[in-house]
Design a protein around this motif. Structure first.
Motif, PDB file in Angstrom:
ATOM      1  N   LEU A 205       0.752  -1.168   0.058  1.00 27.60           N
ATOM      2  CA  LEU A 205       0.168  -0.037  -0.156  1.00 27.60           C
ATOM      3  C   LEU A 205       0.834   1.291  -0.079  1.00 27.60           C
ATOM      4  N   THR A 206       0.344   2.591  -0.473  1.00 23.53           N
ATOM      5  CA  THR A 206       0.942   3.600  -0.421  1.00 23.53           C
ATOM      6  C   THR A 206       1.635   4.276   0.774  1.00 23.53           C
ATOM      7  N   SER A 207       0.880   3.454   2.112  1.00 28.53           N
ATOM      8  CA  SER A 207       1.028   3.792   3.150  1.00 28.53           C
ATOM      9  C   SER A 207       2.450   3.229   3.742  1.00 28.53           C
ATOM     10  N   GLY A 208       2.869   2.161   3.072  1.00 17.69           N
ATOM     11  CA  GLY A 208       4.005   1.476   3.008  1.00 17.69           C
ATOM     12  C   GLY A 208       3.742   0.088   3.783  1.00 17.69           C
ATOM     13  N   ASP A 209       2.315  -0.245   4.170  1.00 16.00           N
ATOM     14  CA  ASP A 209       2.131  -1.559   4.630  1.00 16.00           C
ATOM     15  C   ASP A 209       1.912  -2.534   3.629  1.00 16.00           C
ATOM     16  N   VAL A 210       2.454  -3.670   4.128  1.00 14.68           N
ATOM     17  CA  VAL A 210       2.649  -4.867   2.818  1.00 14.68           C
ATOM     18  C   VAL A 210       1.927  -6.142   3.475  1.00 14.68           C
ATOM     19  N   GLY A 211       1.115  -6.591   2.664  1.00 14.01           N
ATOM     20  CA  GLY A 211       0.458  -7.957   2.983  1.00 14.01           C
ATOM     21  C   GLY A 211       0.872  -9.059   1.818  1.00 14.01           C
ATOM     22  N   VAL A 212       1.416 -10.125   2.658  1.00  9.08           N
ATOM     23  CA  VAL A 212       1.446 -11.463   1.749  1.00  9.08           C
ATOM     24  C   VAL A 212       0.599 -12.506   1.982  1.00  9.08           C
ATOM     25  N   ALA A 213       0.302 -13.348   0.890  1.00  7.61           N
ATOM     26  CA  ALA A 213      -0.508 -14.396   1.289  1.00  7.61           C
ATOM     27  C   ALA A 213      -0.481 -15.494   0.289  1.00  7.61           C
ATOM     28  N   SER A 214      -0.520 -16.703   0.859  1.00 11.02           N
ATOM     29  CA  SER A 214      -0.533 -18.020  -0.430  1.00 11.02           C
ATOM     30  C   SER A 214      -1.837 -18.662  -0.393  1.00 11.02           C
ATOM     31  N   VAL A 215      -2.232 -19.184  -1.412  1.00 10.80           N
ATOM     32  CA  VAL A 215      -3.249 -19.977  -1.791  1.00 10.80           C
ATOM     33  C   VAL A 215      -3.074 -21.280  -1.564  1.00 10.80           C
ATOM     34  N   PRO A 216      -4.099 -22.148  -1.049  1.00 10.30           N
ATOM     35  CA  PRO A 216      -3.952 -23.598  -1.039  1.00 10.30           C
ATOM     36  C   PRO A 216      -4.797 -24.230  -2.273  1.00 10.30           C
ATOM     37  N   SER A 217      -4.741 -25.607  -2.280  1.00 16.48           N
ATOM     38  CA  SER A 217      -5.209 -26.154  -3.390  1.00 16.48           C
ATOM     39  C   SER A 217      -5.980 -27.598  -3.167  1.00 16.48           C
ATOM     40  N   GLY A 218      -6.992 -27.897  -3.709  1.00 18.90           N
ATOM     41  CA  GLY A 218      -7.609 -29.169  -3.218  1.00 18.90           C
ATOM     42  C   GLY A 218      -7.305 -30.229  -4.134  1.00 18.90           C
ATOM     43  N   ALA A 219      -7.504 -31.607  -3.674  1.00 21.82           N
ATOM     44  CA  ALA A 219      -7.276 -32.730  -4.472  1.00 21.82           C
ATOM     45  C   ALA A 219      -8.914 -33.495  -4.643  1.00 21.82           C
ATOM     46  N   SER A 220      -9.450 -33.401  -3.716  1.00 18.35           N
ATOM     47  CA  SER A 220     -10.786 -33.929  -3.628  1.00 18.35           C
ATOM     48  C   SER A 220     -11.859 -32.752  -3.888  1.00 18.35           C
TER      49      SER A 220
ATOM     50  N   SER B  71     -24.374 -24.186  11.177  1.00 15.27           N
ATOM     51  CA  SER B  71     -23.078 -24.201  11.860  1.00 15.27           C
ATOM     52  C   SER B  71     -22.181 -24.183  10.622  1.00 15.27           C
ATOM     53  N   VAL B  72     -20.952 -23.512  11.022  1.00 13.77           N
ATOM     54  CA  VAL B  72     -19.862 -23.284   9.925  1.00 13.77           C
ATOM     55  C   VAL B  72     -18.409 -23.794  10.563  1.00 13.77           C
ATOM     56  N   THR B  73     -17.865 -24.587   9.665  1.00 10.69           N
ATOM     57  CA  THR B  73     -16.515 -25.052   9.744  1.00 10.69           C
ATOM     58  C   THR B  73     -15.829 -24.595   8.809  1.00 10.69           C
ATOM     59  N   VAL B  74     -14.634 -23.713   9.027  1.00  9.13           N
ATOM     60  CA  VAL B  74     -13.778 -23.093   8.248  1.00  9.13           C
ATOM     61  C   VAL B  74     -12.477 -24.199   7.826  1.00  9.13           C
ATOM     62  N   SER B  75     -12.308 -24.477   6.802  1.00 10.52           N
ATOM     63  CA  SER B  75     -11.431 -25.563   6.286  1.00 10.52           C
ATOM     64  C   SER B  75     -10.297 -25.148   5.433  1.00 10.52           C
ATOM     65  N   ALA B  76      -9.273 -25.853   5.552  1.00 10.75           N
ATOM     66  CA  ALA B  76      -7.892 -25.818   4.943  1.00 10.75           C
ATOM     67  C   ALA B  76      -8.330 -26.781   3.721  1.00 10.75           C
ATOM     68  N   ARG B  77      -7.344 -26.732   2.771  1.00  6.22           N
ATOM     69  CA  ARG B  77      -7.185 -27.778   1.581  1.00  6.22           C
ATOM     70  C   ARG B  77      -6.240 -28.904   1.904  1.00  6.22           C
ATOM     71  N   SER B  78      -6.302 -29.781   1.059  1.00  4.92           N
ATOM     72  CA  SER B  78      -5.353 -30.997   1.080  1.00  4.92           C
ATOM     73  C   SER B  78      -3.951 -30.502   0.575  1.00  4.92           C
ATOM     74  N   GLY B  79      -3.842 -29.568  -0.234  1.00  4.06           N
ATOM     75  CA  GLY B  79      -2.650 -29.057  -0.684  1.00  4.06           C
ATOM     76  C   GLY B  79      -2.577 -27.716   0.186  1.00  4.06           C
ATOM     77  N   GLU B  80      -1.708 -27.464   0.912  1.00  2.00           N
ATOM     78  CA  GLU B  80      -1.610 -26.477   1.880  1.00  2.00           C
ATOM     79  C   GLU B  80      -0.181 -25.549   1.829  1.00  2.00           C
ATOM     80  N   THR B  81      -0.094 -24.641   2.245  1.00  2.00           N
ATOM     81  CA  THR B  81       1.299 -24.033   2.512  1.00  2.00           C
ATOM     82  C   THR B  81       1.573 -23.383   4.018  1.00  2.00           C
ATOM     83  N   GLU B  82       2.644 -23.079   4.374  1.00  2.00           N
ATOM     84  CA  GLU B  82       3.105 -22.811   5.467  1.00  2.00           C
ATOM     85  C   GLU B  82       2.316 -21.370   5.990  1.00  2.00           C
ATOM     86  N   ASP B  83       1.308 -20.795   5.180  1.00  2.00           N
ATOM     87  CA  ASP B  83       0.674 -19.670   5.492  1.00  2.00           C
ATOM     88  C   ASP B  83      -0.332 -19.986   6.700  1.00  2.00           C
ATOM     89  N   ASP B  84      -0.609 -18.951   7.572  1.00  2.00           N
ATOM     90  CA  ASP B  84      -1.433 -19.450   8.708  1.00  2.00           C
ATOM     91  C   ASP B  84      -3.008 -18.539   8.724  1.00  2.00           C
TER      92      ASP B  84
END
Ligand code: PGA
Ligand code: ZN
Length: 423
Positions: free
Chosen positions: A27-42, A364-377
């Motif tokens: 951002l022009t404020s100098g703030d940075v965000g970094v993120a990785s996306v996961p990937s499914g198999a099923s 009810s809501v379950t928030v879920s990862a994918r089977s192909g994941e990264t070290e991002d949290d």
């Protein structure tokens, strides 16, 4: 207001060694965000499209250079220098720029990486922990942030293992745990007992499937459930009282021409519902994910009615975190729980809409990862900020899973937030 200075991306590898996208938003404020996306198999057929290069000479066609280039060139060109008042404005711009219903042109992997990186940068510019910023993206009435109860992969089959049993995952749910810390310690005891059982009963080292679940050659789906109960007892815990089970049947993947092929057995939809009810009588199961196939719309309402309010009829491939499918399922009373995977739909804003619809229906809501994941949290912050009843990350093995569990432990230690009481 957030003004984007630059968007960029690189190709990285996920937990299966397949390429995926990691994006940065400055951002022009100098703030940075970094993120990785996961990937499914099923994967569900209604998922947003993950753009792959298709070059058979590189990663067997799975390269993500095109998606990465879309971030670096077209998306950066269109959005750099622009000011956005909200995540929603940014996400709408991404969706419009792509112009296809399934994000097939720019790629849902490119789009989600930017959506998430922008959220991280915005959180940083607001000096807020990510979970609090993500909470503010939800429409009113907003839930208070809360730690989700973990549902943790114990045994795997189906597409996450060698297909020795068609059932994809048996997960443990530490229902009597009051804190994340307690939940993980209890789960460790069960996991180790299951590893011992695997050695003694199947003569196998604890080899693991994609999400870290143990995957011995179970002779049947019932043996998989039975062994899970045995491991809970061996860990000195009470099945159903301390640890319940959640089952990801992932039945779309063994459903062909209207028939469910469960090993040698064959079932029609009614037979499948009967079988799930019989298991529920015998084993402490509190949730069935994709108990029927994604296209078996005609029978999902029967399944939900048969299981009743006490059991989660949870839709993964069936709903694909897709607001249209969720609306249809709510109207048909076809489920009572949403599995929320942000990359099935492709932006935070659309996932928030999926969440809103599920909550409005009392689900009810379950928030879920994918089977192909990264070290991002980021998933841990999302589940906490959106007060998910449950989170599904995989086993308590492998760093791409532990990054999220460890982030939950960190949030718990820093904030003392309560854990979801749903059981
Ligand atoms: P995935 O599925 O392999 O597509 O991530 C996991 C699941 O079925 O929940
Ligand atoms: Zn699933």
């Amino acid at each position: 207001m957030f003004t984007i200075e630059r968007l960029s991306a690189i190709e990285i590898l996920d937990s299966r060694g397949r390429p995926t996208v990691k994006a940065a938003c400055l951002l022009t404020s100098g703030d940075v965000g970094v993120a990785s996306v996961p990937s499914g198999a099923s994967t569900g057929t209604a998922e947003a499209l993950e753009l792959r290069d298709g070059d058979p000479n590189r990663y067997r066609g799975l390269g993500c250079r095109k998606a990465v280039a879309h971030v670096n060139v077209e998306i950066n060109r269109a959005l750099a220098g622009r000011t956005f008042a909200s995540q929603e404005e940014l996400d709408r711009s991404l969706v419009t720029l792509d112009g296809t219903p399934s994000k097939a042109r720019l790629g849902a992997n490119a789009i989600l990486a930017v959506s998430l990186a922008f959220a991280r940068a915005a959180a940083s510019s607001r000096r807020l922990p990510l979970f609090e910023h993500l909470n503010s993206l939800l429409p009113e009435p907003r839930p208070r942030p809360r730690l989700p109860r973990p549902t943790i992969n114990l045994f795997s089959g189906g597409k996450h293992a060698g297909g020795q049993v068609p059932i994809q995952d048996v997960l443990v749910v530490p229902v009597s745990a009051r804190t994340m810390d307690e939940a993980l310690a209890m789960t460790y005891a069960v996991y180790q007992a299951a590893a011992d059982l695997t050695r003694e009963r199947y003569g196998m080292r604890a080899l693991t499937a994609d999400e870290g679940g143990l995957a011995p050659p179970f002779p049947s789906a019932e043996a998989m459930l039975e062994d899970a109960v045995t491991a809970i007892v061996a860990a000195d815990l009470r099945p159903g009282h301390d640890i319940a089970l959640a089952v990801d049947v992932a039945s779309s993947h063994f459903h062909r021409a209207g028939v469910y092929h469960l090993g040698k057995a064959r079932f029609d939809s009614r037979g499948m519902i009967k079988l799930l009810l019989a298991w529920e009588e015998r084993y402490p199961i509190l949730s069935y994910e994709d108990g029927l196939a994604e296209e078996d719309w005609a029978h999902w309402p029967d399944l939900a009615a048969a299981l009743g309010d006490q059991t989660r009829t949870l839709g993964d491939d069936f709903l694909c975190t897709n607001p249209e499918r969720i609306r249809r399922a709510v109207a048909a009373k076809a489920a009572n729980a949403l599995l929320l995977k942000v990359n099935q739909i492709g932006t935070l804003t659309e996932a928030a809409e999926a969440y809103r619809l599920a909550r409005a229906a009392g689900w009810s809501v379950t928030v879920s990862a994918r089977s192909g994941e990264t070290e991002d949290d980021w998933l841990a912050d999302l589940a906490t900020g959106w007060a998910g009843d449950y989170i599904k990350i995989g086993s308590i093995t492998q760093s791409e899973r532990l990054a999220k569990y460890n982030r939950l432990l960190e949030i718990e230690a820093e904030t003392g937030l309560d854990m979801s009481v749903e059981r």
